[in-house]
Design a protein around this motif. Sequence first.
Motif, short mmCIF file in Angstrom:
data_model
loop_
_atom_site.label_atom_id
_atom_site.label_comp_id
_atom_site.label_asym_id
_atom_site.label_seq_id
_atom_site.Cartn_x
_atom_site.Cartn_y
_atom_site.Cartn_z
N TYR A 186 73.73 13.29 23.66
CA TYR A 186 73.05 11.98 24.07
C TYR A 186 71.63 11.75 22.94
N MET A 187 71.99 10.31 23.06
CA MET A 187 70.10 9.77 22.08
C MET A 187 69.68 9.98 23.06
N LYS A 188 68.46 9.86 22.05
CA LYS A 188 67.55 10.08 23.84
C LYS A 188 67.04 8.56 23.85
N PRO A 189 66.47 8.45 25.22
CA PRO A 189 66.07 7.48 25.22
C PRO A 189 64.71 7.50 25.35
N MET A 190 63.93 8.31 24.89
CA MET A 190 62.22 8.82 24.98
C MET A 190 61.92 9.91 24.71
N ASN A 191 60.82 10.42 24.50
CA ASN A 191 60.39 12.00 23.52
C ASN A 191 60.53 12.70 24.33
N CYS A 192 60.07 12.24 25.86
CA CYS A 192 59.22 13.34 26.95
C CYS A 192 59.64 14.50 26.70
N PRO A 193 61.04 14.68 27.41
CA PRO A 193 61.33 15.93 27.27
C PRO A 193 61.33 16.84 26.39
N ILE A 194 61.24 16.01 25.33
CA ILE A 194 61.78 17.38 24.43
C ILE A 194 59.96 17.67 23.80
N HIS A 195 59.48 17.11 23.94
CA HIS A 195 57.92 17.78 23.83
C HIS A 195 57.57 18.78 24.96
N CYS A 196 58.27 18.05 26.17
CA CYS A 196 57.63 19.50 27.28
C CYS A 196 58.43 20.35 26.72
N LEU A 197 59.99 21.11 26.05
CA LEU A 197 60.34 21.90 25.50
C LEU A 197 59.82 22.81 24.05
N ILE A 198 58.90 21.86 23.93
CA ILE A 198 57.76 22.30 22.63
C ILE A 198 56.15 23.19 23.18
N TYR A 199 56.13 22.73 24.13
CA TYR A 199 54.71 22.91 25.40
C TYR A 199 55.19 24.25 25.58
N ARG A 200 56.55 24.46 26.23
CA ARG A 200 57.54 25.59 27.14
C ARG A 200 57.49 26.95 26.07
N SER A 201 57.42 26.43 24.72
CA SER A 201 58.10 27.22 24.02
C SER A 201 57.53 28.41 23.62
N GLN B 63 54.33 30.75 25.50
CA GLN B 63 52.58 30.97 26.62
C GLN B 63 51.74 30.60 25.68
N ARG B 64 51.05 29.57 26.70
CA ARG B 64 49.52 28.52 26.83
C ARG B 64 48.30 29.20 27.19
N SER B 65 47.40 28.94 26.70
CA SER B 65 46.02 29.19 27.28
C SER B 65 45.44 28.12 28.34
#
Length: 671
Positions: free
Chosen positions: A344-359, A361-363
């Motif tokens: 799908y063409m993305k209708p917003m960016n937030c889901p993919i930004h979640c993937l960047i965060y999840r790439s 482990q975060r502290s």
Amino acid sequence: MSNITVSLPDGSERELPAESTALDLAASIGSGLKKAAVAATVNGVDTDLTRTLHDGDTVSLITNDTDAGRHVLRHSTAHVLAQAVTQLYPGAKFSIGPAIENGFYYDFDLPDGQTFHEEDLARIEKQMKEIVKQNQPFIRSEHTMAEAKELFADQPYKVEIIERVESAGADELDAGEVSGDTISAYRNTDEFVDMCVGPHVPTTGRLQHFKLQKVAGAHWRGNESGKMLQRLYGTAWESKQALAEHLHQLEEAAKRDHRKLATELDLLSFPTELGGGLAVWHPKGAIIRKLMEDYSRLRHETGGYEFVYTPHLAKSGVFETSGHLQWYEDGMYPPMEMDNGTYYMKPMNCPIHCLIYRSRQRSYRELPLRLFELGNVYRYERAGTLHGLLRIRGFTQDDSHIFVTREQLADEIAGLLDFVLSVLRAFGFEDFTFNLSTKDPEKYVGSDEIWDEATEALREALDRHGLDYAIKEGDAAFYGPKIDIDVRDAIGRSWQLSTIQADFNLPERFELEYVGADNERHQPIMLHRALFGSIERFFGVLVEHYAGAFPTWLSPIQVRVLPVAEAHEDHANEVAERLAAAGARVDMVKADVGLGKRIRTAKMEKLPYVLVVGDDDVAADTVGVNVRVDMVGTNDDGTPADDVERDVPLDAFIERFQNEVADSTAAALSA
């Protein structure tokens, strides 16, 4: 017969004779209120002024100069419009006619292939005024479903609405016609009756100040495959002055229409070959856009944000996880089947930004983590809703997603409010309104508890800033509540631009975590935030706000140099080169046509400065400075200063220009 006592909004009580109406209550308070009242709220329910009151009722009168009162005026005027049309066009079928912002409309199906034309509006308006002159009462009646179908047997669109409610329990409140199992109707004369929830003004004589505005087409029930009806738009107000002011504002708005100005100023266009809702930016428009984007990047870079980039499309699983395919698929472009899945063409960016965060482990030490992107998104807006840059299918959001701990949430939202307002002020907006949008009970994900917590965090930030705000019940996105910030432009119109959303749900759906100081895993909270909203929409609003006359720092051409004659062109080129070296966006137009015509052209292009070079200027290194009218100051006596300055030393003008741009830039960065 004993009297009754009713309570007023201020807590006081008023005694009235039994069988008194809300209109009698208004008259007992004062003749002015009797004249201004158009409806009443009795025990929390809006109702007609002719309703009989009972002992113990709590009553609030709705006056014609309030939003609620104007809604009543406009919906009542829509009924008069339908009555006038059925009188002038025997056999006409009428569907729905709601009040809308600043006006009303009614949709019609005319017999024998007849069509409305703009020249018909005056004739219909004349017939409406005759109905108003007759001071016909609005008389309410209530009916069973069967009775209502018989009453409206000759009006198929009304019958269809009744049958939809009867068969499916559909809620037709948007049409203002049906509520529950009882059908209410309002009769003006024996020949005209319309289905409506109400309330309405007591008589048509209250509807003195209205104007029909335009003819348009509209599909029945908004279904593009449905029958095309004809829609008449109008506006109605409480006074002659209010109507005149509104019509004047519409005239000003037409002059400022960004689509018209974008063409006249050669900023951008919408080639039909590309398809609806897709713009191309011409060089002048692109200069302004680049300035906007550069400003945004600089503010984010200095504001602790980290820049990211994401692709224009993604596999369906991303949007299944986020919930967009469940709740937002109608607003997305159709899927594309590839060899390795559905995209799908993305209708917003937030889901993919979640993937960047999840790439990785975060502290907790990384939080707040502020990701920023000027991200292109695509939304399939219906053809009938497209409107230049204000409603478009492909656009760029100045999009940020901020991941915080619960302890950081309130401070981060408060800081975001400061950031948003500073950006809006930098571009010339000073008048703001704030709305807090809450959960739609029919369209949300997550638990009530996290929605309550997210909503309260937004409310706390607004309260901490001492900001007045309205509650927009049920207007939130499916994943979290939000603050919408509206700006008021130069002619008083309100535009919704910036948004701050608190989201506990996407972090949960994407299983986002961080390791806390306790070495345990915790879920972050995600803030969605756009300052411009979108580059395109913000640009369109800017064009209309400034009527195309951008401040010097934003103007695509800041200075134009005009030689009086061909003999002065070499020196004019030197002047332009010195200005360019000083940082100005400058051009020089040769003396191919008369000076007067070239000056008029520059003024039509709304350039801040036009410099004229003649014999004396060549000898003395001076210029004649033509200043755009809106930038001219005043004399000591308050009269407008002359917009033409002669014999200005070029070095002095360059210093003045540089100071103006530097001051504007500094003010924008520190707003």
